[in-house]
Scaffold this active site. Structure first.
Site, PDB file in Angstrom:
ATOM      1  N   TYR A   3       9.098  -9.180  22.862  1.00 36.12           N
ATOM      2  CA  TYR A   3       8.787  -9.773  24.160  1.00 36.12           C
ATOM      3  C   TYR A   3       7.352  -9.401  24.516  1.00 36.12           C
ATOM      4  CZ  TYR A   3      10.933 -12.111  28.187  1.00 36.12           C
ATOM      5  OH  TYR A   3      11.316 -13.028  29.134  1.00 36.12           O
ATOM      6  N   GLU A  41       5.100 -10.843  27.401  1.00 35.60           N
ATOM      7  CA  GLU A  41       4.520 -11.567  28.533  1.00 35.60           C
ATOM      8  C   GLU A  41       3.094 -11.082  28.788  1.00 35.60           C
ATOM      9  OE1 GLU A  41       7.950 -12.936  31.631  1.00 35.60           O
ATOM     10  OE2 GLU A  41       7.296 -10.852  31.735  1.00 35.60           O
ATOM     11  N   ASP A  61      -6.333 -35.339  25.313  1.00 39.59           N
ATOM     12  CA  ASP A  61      -5.020 -35.056  24.730  1.00 39.59           C
ATOM     13  C   ASP A  61      -5.122 -35.422  23.254  1.00 39.59           C
ATOM     14  OD1 ASP A  61      -2.424 -34.786  23.939  1.00 39.59           O
ATOM     15  OD2 ASP A  61      -1.562 -35.913  25.604  1.00 39.59           O
ATOM     16  N   THR A  73      -1.376 -30.258  19.790  1.00 39.98           N
ATOM     17  CA  THR A  73      -0.227 -29.648  19.139  1.00 39.98           C
ATOM     18  C   THR A  73      -0.691 -28.969  17.859  1.00 39.98           C
ATOM     19  OG1 THR A  73       0.243 -31.730  17.990  1.00 39.98           O
ATOM     20  CG2 THR A  73       1.447 -31.310  20.039  1.00 39.98           C
ATOM     21  N   LYS A 120       2.117 -31.804  13.430  1.00 39.34           N
ATOM     22  CA  LYS A 120       1.494 -33.059  13.007  1.00 39.34           C
ATOM     23  C   LYS A 120       0.524 -32.810  11.848  1.00 39.34           C
ATOM     24  CE  LYS A 120       2.039 -35.254  17.560  1.00 39.34           C
ATOM     25  NZ  LYS A 120       2.441 -34.111  18.414  1.00 39.34           N
ATOM     26  N   ARG A 139       5.747 -26.022  15.168  1.00 41.76           N
ATOM     27  CA  ARG A 139       5.846 -26.832  16.380  1.00 41.76           C
ATOM     28  C   ARG A 139       5.370 -25.999  17.559  1.00 41.76           C
ATOM     29  NH1 ARG A 139       7.833 -31.558  16.008  1.00 41.76           N
ATOM     30  NH2 ARG A 139       8.054 -31.652  18.272  1.00 41.76           N
TER      31      ARG A 139
END
Length: 418
Positions: A62, A64, A208, A234, A237, A243
């Protein structure tokens, strides 16, 4: 050019022993990917090194916050992983700052809007009927609910972005931000023209670049970073990573972007995915990836030309990128029927909206088959298999399915499966 072969078994022995039901699902998906033509423009095959990072113990941590400023202890090594990913992304794309925590392309766009806009602001973006994404103002999406979107389109004759229309709409509506990018536009975007339009009305420019960013990494497409205030992308692709998403910007917006990702829109970072992104960035910086990216484009152009020769209507009369959009109506089928016939023949792709065309068209890409090692000769064969499946019935589908198996069998993405 092809991905290095992975171990023959697609699931660890521990999973096979502990959860054979799920192991069978994973093995089945591995076989499906290897047994059919993967022409979905948004998909690719990651390397075994990327898969190894995704399946690493970093998934347990974890974390954060950001490197050096976490809300949890024991983050020294995941800090190192994230710093590596950031440094590689900045170097790869020439950006002043990179945030690699976004869970997806959509969450990257959400964070970009959160950093630059307030609810109710006007945004100019490509309209959905012309290739805009859900995050470009779809009524069912947060973007359409929170902001006032104005859509620009493409020329009815050429299918190309109508830049004079974009400029006129910008001057009429005075948007707070202009968004350039599309899920189905097969040509290069003129980022310099968009920059001029945004500056003309005092708007931010958001690129984008989810689809072309992998081509940018390989020098096969123009880089939006020098022109846009914020670039959303992203990491899958064409970029061939896990991903996920990322945001690139200048140092002057770094703090606003980082705060928009965490704590405003996301919680703990997925450290195994960030490590996998770092691996993919490292792979994309190698000379072999440049060869790959240019071959992706060469394959797309060859496939588009061959499909046109077989009777499909190719939008914009071709492509500059990895993706092709096509209208199968000249062959007597609509997009949804075509997708079904192709699926039955082992050819996997998407449908999409086509400008000024009723019904759905087809969207396909060459990133995955190029990763497998296919080139222009295979694109010619794929076009013949493709159109045979569209023209024929069930018996033709069975024949094409067998030919597809033979073709992909010569280009296994992860080695021969047992």
């Amino acid at each position: 050019m092809a991905v290095v072969s992975a171990p023959h078994t697609a699931t660890p022995d521990a999973l096979l022993r502990q959860d054979p039901e799920m192991a069978e699902v994973i093995l089945g998906e591995t076989r499906r990917q290897a047994d059919s033509l993967q022409l979905i423009a948004a998909e690719n095959f990651t390397s075994p090194a990327v898969l190894a990072a995704l399946g690493s113990p970093l998934a347990n941590k974890y974390a954060e916050g950001y490197p050096g400023h976490r809300y949890h202890g024991g983050c020294e090594l995941v800090d190192a992983a994230e710093r590596i990913a950031i440094a590689r992304a900045k170097a790869l794309f020439g950006a002043g700052h990179a945030n690699v925590q976004s869970h997806s392309g959509s969450s990257a766009v959400l964070a970009a809007y959160a950093a630059l806009l307030r609810p109710g602001d006007t945004v100019l973006a490509m309209g959905l009927p012309y290739g805009g994404h859900l995050t470009h103002g779809a009524p069912v999406n947060f973007s359409g609910r929170w902001f006032d979107f104005v859509g620009y389109g493409v020329d009815a004759g050429t299918g190309l972005i109508d830049y004079p229309q974009v400029r006129a709409l910008a001057r009429e509506h005075r948007p707070k931000a202009v968004v350039c990018g599309s899920i189905s536009y097969p040509r290069h975007i003129d980022y310099a023209a968009f920059r001029q339009i945004a500056e003309d009305v005092g708007a931010y420019l958001i690129a984008d670049a989810a689809h072309p960013i992998g081509l940018v990494a390989g020098g096969a497409a123009p880089n939006p970073v020098p022109y846009a205030d914020v670039v959303c992308a992203t990491t899958h692709k064409v970029l061939r990573g896990p991903r996920g998403g990322m945001i690139l910007c200048g140092e002057e917006l770094a703090e606003r972007v980082d705060r928009a990702v965490f704590p405003f829109t996301q919680g703990g970072a997925q450290m195994h995915t960030i490590a996998a992104k770092a691996v993919a960035f490292g792979e994309a910086a190698a000379p072999a990836f440049t060869v790959y990216a240019h071959q992706v484009v060469a394959n797309a152009r060859a496939l588009a030309k061959a499909l046109a020769a077989e009777g499909l209507r190719i939008t914009t009369d071709g492509t500059d990128t990895h993706l092709i959009t096509a209208d199968p109506a000249p062959l007597g089928v609509d997009g949804r029927t075509a997708r079904g016939r192709l699926a039955a023949a082992g050819v996997v792709l998407d449908t999409c909206a086509l400008p000024y065309v009723e019904g759905r068209g087809l969207r396909l890409g060459t990133a995955a088959v190029t990763t497998q090692g296919m080139s222009e000769a295979e694109m010619a064969r794929i076009a013949l298999l493709f159109t045979s499946a569209l023209r024929g019935g069930a018996e033709t589908a069975r024949r094409v399915r067998a030919e597809v198996r033979e073709l992909v069998g010569r280009f296994p993405p992860y080695g021969k499966l047992s």
